[in-house]
Design a protein around this motif. Structure first.
Motif, mmCIF file in Angstrom:
data_model
loop_
_atom_site.group_PDB
_atom_site.id
_atom_site.type_symbol
_atom_site.label_atom_id
_atom_site.label_comp_id
_atom_site.label_asym_id
_atom_site.label_seq_id
_atom_site.Cartn_x
_atom_site.Cartn_y
_atom_site.Cartn_z
ATOM 1 N N TRP A 73 -6.796 -6.459 -9.483
ATOM 2 C CA TRP A 73 -6.188 -6.754 -8.183
ATOM 3 C C TRP A 73 -7.260 -6.578 -7.107
ATOM 4 N N ILE A 143 2.892 0.177 -1.940
ATOM 5 C CA ILE A 143 3.161 -1.061 -1.201
ATOM 6 C C ILE A 143 4.613 -1.493 -1.396
ATOM 7 N N GLU A 146 6.907 0.907 0.591
ATOM 8 C CA GLU A 146 6.941 0.623 2.017
ATOM 9 C C GLU A 146 7.583 -0.723 2.307
ATOM 10 N N MET A 176 9.145 6.709 7.260
ATOM 11 C CA MET A 176 7.730 6.551 7.586
ATOM 12 C C MET A 176 7.012 7.892 7.512
ATOM 13 N N PHE B 376 3.646 -5.234 12.905
ATOM 14 C CA PHE B 376 3.611 -4.370 11.723
ATOM 15 C C PHE B 376 2.189 -4.251 11.198
ATOM 16 N N LEU B 381 1.320 -1.190 8.485
ATOM 17 C CA LEU B 381 2.304 -1.088 7.401
ATOM 18 C C LEU B 381 1.803 -1.855 6.178
ATOM 19 N N PRO B 382 2.084 -1.348 4.977
ATOM 20 C CA PRO B 382 1.707 -2.080 3.778
ATOM 21 C C PRO B 382 2.322 -3.475 3.766
ATOM 22 N N LEU B 383 1.779 -4.334 2.938
ATOM 23 C CA LEU B 383 2.095 -5.762 2.839
ATOM 24 C C LEU B 383 1.263 -6.553 3.816
ATOM 25 N N PHE B 387 -2.692 -2.741 6.902
ATOM 26 C CA PHE B 387 -2.686 -1.591 5.995
ATOM 27 C C PHE B 387 -3.992 -1.506 5.231
ATOM 28 N N MET B 388 -4.407 -2.650 4.665
ATOM 29 C CA MET B 388 -5.648 -2.647 3.888
ATOM 30 C C MET B 388 -6.823 -2.291 4.790
ATOM 31 N N GLY B 469 -3.202 -8.564 3.115
ATOM 32 C CA GLY B 469 -2.524 -7.337 2.738
ATOM 33 C C GLY B 469 -2.236 -7.252 1.253
ATOM 34 N N LEU B 470 -2.061 -8.410 0.598
ATOM 35 C CA LEU B 470 -1.640 -8.375 -0.797
ATOM 36 C C LEU B 470 -2.762 -8.704 -1.767
ATOM 37 N N TYR B 471 -3.629 -9.605 -1.378
ATOM 38 C CA TYR B 471 -4.707 -9.952 -2.295
ATOM 39 C C TYR B 471 -6.006 -10.113 -1.522
#
Lengths: 499, 486
Positions: A73, A143, A146, A176, B376, B381-383, B387-388, B469-471
């Motif tokens: 990933w 992930i 959340e 949170m 967000f 926030l994740p996603l 976040f990353m 955020g995801l990839y």
């Protein structure tokens, strides 16, 4: 544990996790709101049926993770896309996939405004929930964890009752706050071990003080989600304001995630700290059982009664888990599943009452049983299940927990007994008022009994309540090996400490 | 200049040529759509040149420029952001009856200035690029001259930016006086001796240069201008200010600070740490008090560049990588947010109070969903990419053992949740809650429905946020390869 070896060619779990998301994308394109509803029901029902095939390939005799998928990933940071299930997650995944279609049916006529967006939120929730129970990489888990937060807040904040904005914000901030601690613990574990892989993190000889800190962060984060006694104040607000489907998801699935976190992370990753803190947590659980029960007894809002009864039931779950003996922990895990079925059913029943009398007040609902005998029948079974009547599912779970408690400490076991009596009191109170009422009931002459849709909606819950109650063997058999494995890890680490 | 030098500067030449072309076209045929399309075509053409430049590996165009993969990556980023800003400006300016073609010339010139900065390897090119960027921006900020606030913001920006230029020039002069050179590699070589900032002139010069850059990045204590100018400027220009004009300074500062070894000059890094902490806390705390979305975003940008400084202090390839990735995610989120503001603004005012956004989800779910996603991401926030980005910042900070900075980062991010959430909550609360919101949201009735180019650009940016955020792996691998030299 080498995860790559057991990779299967067919990505069963990935399909299960992402199918709802694909369904949501398709729903986004559909124009007609009626079509969207039909499509969502079709999709979630298909996913539910599909998920049952997990049972065919699942080997219940081993504690190994199964259906494992392992892909690259973000290799740069050592994050992998790893999915897999064991006995504990299997039942929770099935609970998730099987309950969602009923959430769709329960919202069929109630959600009138923007029902397309509502259905999309539900589907996104399903992806996130299934992901939480199947993720074996800590960042992936986080992930998904959340990802539930936003759609759930939106479900409460947009389609909820009058105080929805307050409830949604409270839910958001509590969760949170827990998540921040969780990510800190994840990063600390990564710095210590250099991996995010959950199976690799389990059963490692970490330093005792390190374990205590990690456990602290895990505990607060999961205790908020359960919610355990001092962290529970977001729950009544969220439950009362959420739409029926939201309440069902909250009670049946989301609350399980905290207890799942205890079983999956606290026990096997930080066993020494678990043993250290277990007595305190047991008494917190007892407090939750008594406090939840007594508070439920004092409420007049039906949803609040069920919400506080959730606090009490989840107290049984955490109590069982932290007894750290065979019967107790299995009982705790079974209480999780039972609570998902029974409380989900009770929230749907409350929703049905609200649709008819436009109030959740116990006094306004008094005597509904005269006009709605079929409903009274269902409500009766659900209430009996909630009070742990023999023959229903909750009885088995709570009985195992009690048996475990007697093994551990007599005082502890005796302290729970009043909680069981109180549970009988508040459940019979609901049943007596709603089914029979008093001499002066409100006028319910225009109220119709359950329609076909509603009977179809409630029957499966009834089936599961009686099935688990009368023949719990297959359900326990699925998770026994995994739970024994976790208990072995705890026992080994304490054995290493005092040889 | 050799042909290979020209090849290395191809994107710059194309952007400059486009500016001239737009000017010529305007003098014969005035139509803002034609100008905008020409601008976008020019920016795309410049981006299309990048593969040729990239293959011309790390070539210096001595003594002023160094076109390396790191610079090329940022050129690509800035050009992409500029395309988005051009599209937003087009729909925004459609609402005004005024001469609009010239806006695109200014935009192209300031993009050119920003591109010069990304490859600057010398004080001269640093200063020229910065001035080209700023002078065009003065006019762009005050472009809607019928609005008092816009003119006020323009004048304010003019005065403050001029003062900064003076600081910067003085600092450069001091360093030159001490070292006898203005080229970054030579400065690095001179400082490589190990005795660090040995003379007071050198120290004062460095501090002045960093202060000048700090003004552009609007970090505390050089942040005072930000909220007023963000609020007064037209929303697309604010988007430009918040993204392009800051990122190019980040690049030049990373190059400049790479010359300073953190062990040799602990004072400088201590100063950066203090500035970072102050920015994170001040930005997030003051944002709590705002009722205006543009001001909230202004203060939040102060905080975000405070987060970014954590990566600066961490230094090394990991720091440069985290900073670059953070910039990418910040770009996408900020452009979406200001894009929504620009899109919703009626012609008589900016749609910038929180009250304007009450119930937006119910009347326009599209922009509301996009703005929520952007916010967000800014929360982290994740996603979402945010976040990353924060995850990598924390990673870089933890590797360098910057526990104080990380603690401040965590606390201030927690504070930031509140004010972002306020906007989101406003968007999702229903209109019936307050009777006066109906008339407040009435101006939005005049805005065209989504589904035009603006919508497409924003949807693409939002998709980018989710992908980041995801990839993030592809982008990350690219960034890793371009930041290897730090």
């Amino acid at each position: 544990m080498n995860l790559t070896e057991s990779s299967t060619a067919f990505s069963f779990l990935s399909v299960l996790v992402f199918a709802p998301l694909v369904a949501a994308a398709i729903a986004l394109v559909l124009r007609d709101e009626r079509r969207v509803r039909q499509w969502t029901l079709l999709a979630t029902a298909a996913i539910g049926v599909f998920s049952l095939f997990l049972l065919r390939g699942f080997e219940a005799s081993t504690a190994e993770f199964q259906f494992v998928e392992h892909r690259e990933w973000i290799p740069h940071l050592g994050m992998y896309y790893t999915l897999g299930i064991d006995g504990i997650s299997l039942l929770l995944v099935l609970l998730t996939t099987l309950i969602t279609p009923f959430c769709v049916i329960a919202s069929w006529t109630v959600v009138k405004l923007r029902s397309k967006e509502f259905m999309i939120c539900l589907l996104i929730m399903q992806t996130a929930m299934t992901g939480v129970f199947t993720a074996l990489d800590f960042v992936l888990f986080f992930i998904f964890w959340e990802a539930m937060l936003i759609p759930m807040s939106i479900l409460i904040g947009v389609w909820g009752g009058p105080g929805r904005v307050y409830a949604a914000i409270k839910f958001f901030i509590y969760t949170m706050a827990g998540s921040v601690l969780l990510i800190v613990a994840i990063i600390a574990l990564r710095l210590e071990t250099g991996t995010f892989s959950i199976p690799a993190l389990m059963d490692q000889p970490y330093d005792r003080s390190f374990q205590l800190w990690i456990f602290g962060a895990f505990f607060i984060s999961f205790a908020i989600k359960v919610p355990m006694f001092p962290f529970h104040t977001w729950l009544p607000a969220a439950h009362v304001e959420a739409p029926t489907a939201g309440s069902v998801l909250l009670a049946s699935i989301l609350l399980k995630m905290g207890a799942y976190g205890f079983l999956r992370f606290c026990l096997p990753i930080t066993p020494l700290a678990t043993i250290h803190f277990a007595p305190a947590i047991l008494w917190l659980s007892v407090a939750a059982i008594l406090y939840g029960g007594l508070t439920a007894l004092a409420q007049s809002d039906l949803k609040k009664i069920v919400a506080y009864s959730s606090v009490a039931h989840m107290g049984f779950a955490t109590l069982g888990i932290f007894l750290l003996v065979h019967h107790g922990t299995i009982g705790g895990a079974l209480v999780m599943i039972n609570h998902g079925v029974t409380t989900g059913a009770l929230f749907i029943a409350v929703g049905i009452v609200y649709e008819r009398v436009h109030s959740r007040d116990l006094a306004r609902a008094a005597g509904l049983g005269r006009q709605m005998p079929i409903f009274a029948f269902f409500l009766g079974i659900f209430c009996l299940s909630s009070l742990a009547f023999p023959g229903t599912n909750t009885f088995i779970g709570e009985f195992l927990v009690l048996a475990g408690a007697f093994e551990t400490s007599l005082i502890l076991a005796l302290a729970i007994v009043p909680g069981i009596i109180v549970a009988a009191a508040y459940n019979l109170r609901i049943l007596q008022r709603v089914a029979y009422g008093g001499t002066k009931n409100p006028d319910h002459s225009g109220v119709a009994d359950l329609g076909t849709r509603e009977i179809l909606l409630l029957t499966p819950f009834l089936v599961f309540i009686l099935w688990i109650g009368l023949q719990p063997g297959p359900f326990i058999g699925l998770m026994e090996a995994s739970i024994q494995n976790i208990l072995d890890i705890v026992a080994r680490s304490s054995g290493a400490l005092n040889p | 200049m050799t042909p290979s030098d020209l090849q290395a500067l191809l994107p710059h030449i194309v952007v400059a040529a486009t500016a001239v072309a737009v000017m010529l076209v305007i003098s014969f045929y005035r139509n803002q759509t034609v100008s905008a399309v020409l601008t976008v075509a020019g920016l795309f053409a410049a981006a299309a040149c990048l593969p040729f430049v990239w293959s011309a590996e790390a070539d210096a165009v001595p003594p002023l420029f160094r076109v390396d993969p790191f610079g090329c990556f940022h050129i690509g980023l800035l050009l992409t952001a500029s395309v988005a800003v051009t599209v937003f400006s087009h729909s925004y300016l459609e609402k005004y009856r005024m001469e609009r073609g010239e806006f695109y010339i200014l935009l192209l010139l300031s993009v050119l200035g920003a591109l010069v900065l990304t490859v600057a390897d010398h004080f001269i090119s640093f200063f020229l690029g910065l001035e080209l960027l700023s002078v065009s921006l003065y006019v762009m900020v005050a472009y809607i001259f019928t609005k008092k606030r816009a003119v006020e913001a323009g004048v304010k920006y003019l005065f403050l930016a001029a003062a900064t230029s003076a600081f910067l020039l003085f600092g450069m002069a001091l360093i030159y006086a001490e070292l006898g050179t203005m080229a970054f590699p030579e400065i690095a070589a001179e400082l490589g001796g190990g005795d660090g900032l040995r003379s007071p002139y050198l120290l004062a010069g460095t501090v002045l240069v960093v202060a000048g850059a700090g003004f552009k990045l609007s970090v505390v204590p050089f942040h005072m201008w930000t909220p007023d100018i963000y609020q007064g400027a037209p929303a697309p220009v604010t988007a430009f200010l918040a993204t392009v004009s800051k990122a190019c300074v980040v690049v030049v500062l990373l190059r400049f600070l790479a010359a300073f070894d953190s062990d040799a000059v602990p004072g400088l890094y201590l100063a950066l740490t203090v500035v970072a902490c102050a920015s994170m806390l001040t930005g997030n705390l003051l944002a709590l008090l705002q009722d205006n979305i543009k001001r909230i975003l202004a203060y939040s940008s102060i905080a975000h560049f405070g987060y970014l400084l954590v990566a600066f202090v961490a230094g090394g390839p990991a720091g440069a990588m985290a900073a670059t990735f953070y910039l990418v995610t910040y770009f996408a989120a900020t452009l979406v947010a200001f894009g929504v503001v620009a899109y919703l603004s009626p012609s008589d005012r900016e749609a910038d109070t929180v009250a304007d956004y009450r119930g937006l989800f119910w009347s326009r779910p599209g922009p509301a969903a996009l703005l929520s996603l952007a916010l967000f991401s800014l929360v982290g926030l994740p996603l979402t990419g945010g976040f990353m980005g924060k995850f990598f910042l924390v990673g870089a900070g933890a590797e360098a053992r910057l526990w104080t900075l990380l603690l401040v980062l965590a606390v201030s991010s927690a504070i930031s949740i509140y004010y972002y959430l306020r906007v989101v909550v406003a968007m999702y609360s229903s209109i019936e809650d307050t009777p006066q919101t109906r008339e407040l949201s009435e101006p939005f009735a005049a805005t065209p429905p989504y589904g035009n180019t603006v919508g497409a650009v924003q949807a693409l940016l939002a998709l980018g946020l989710l992908v980041l955020g995801l990839y993030p792996q592809p982008v990350l691998a690219m960034i890793q390869s371009v930041t290897r030299t730090f």
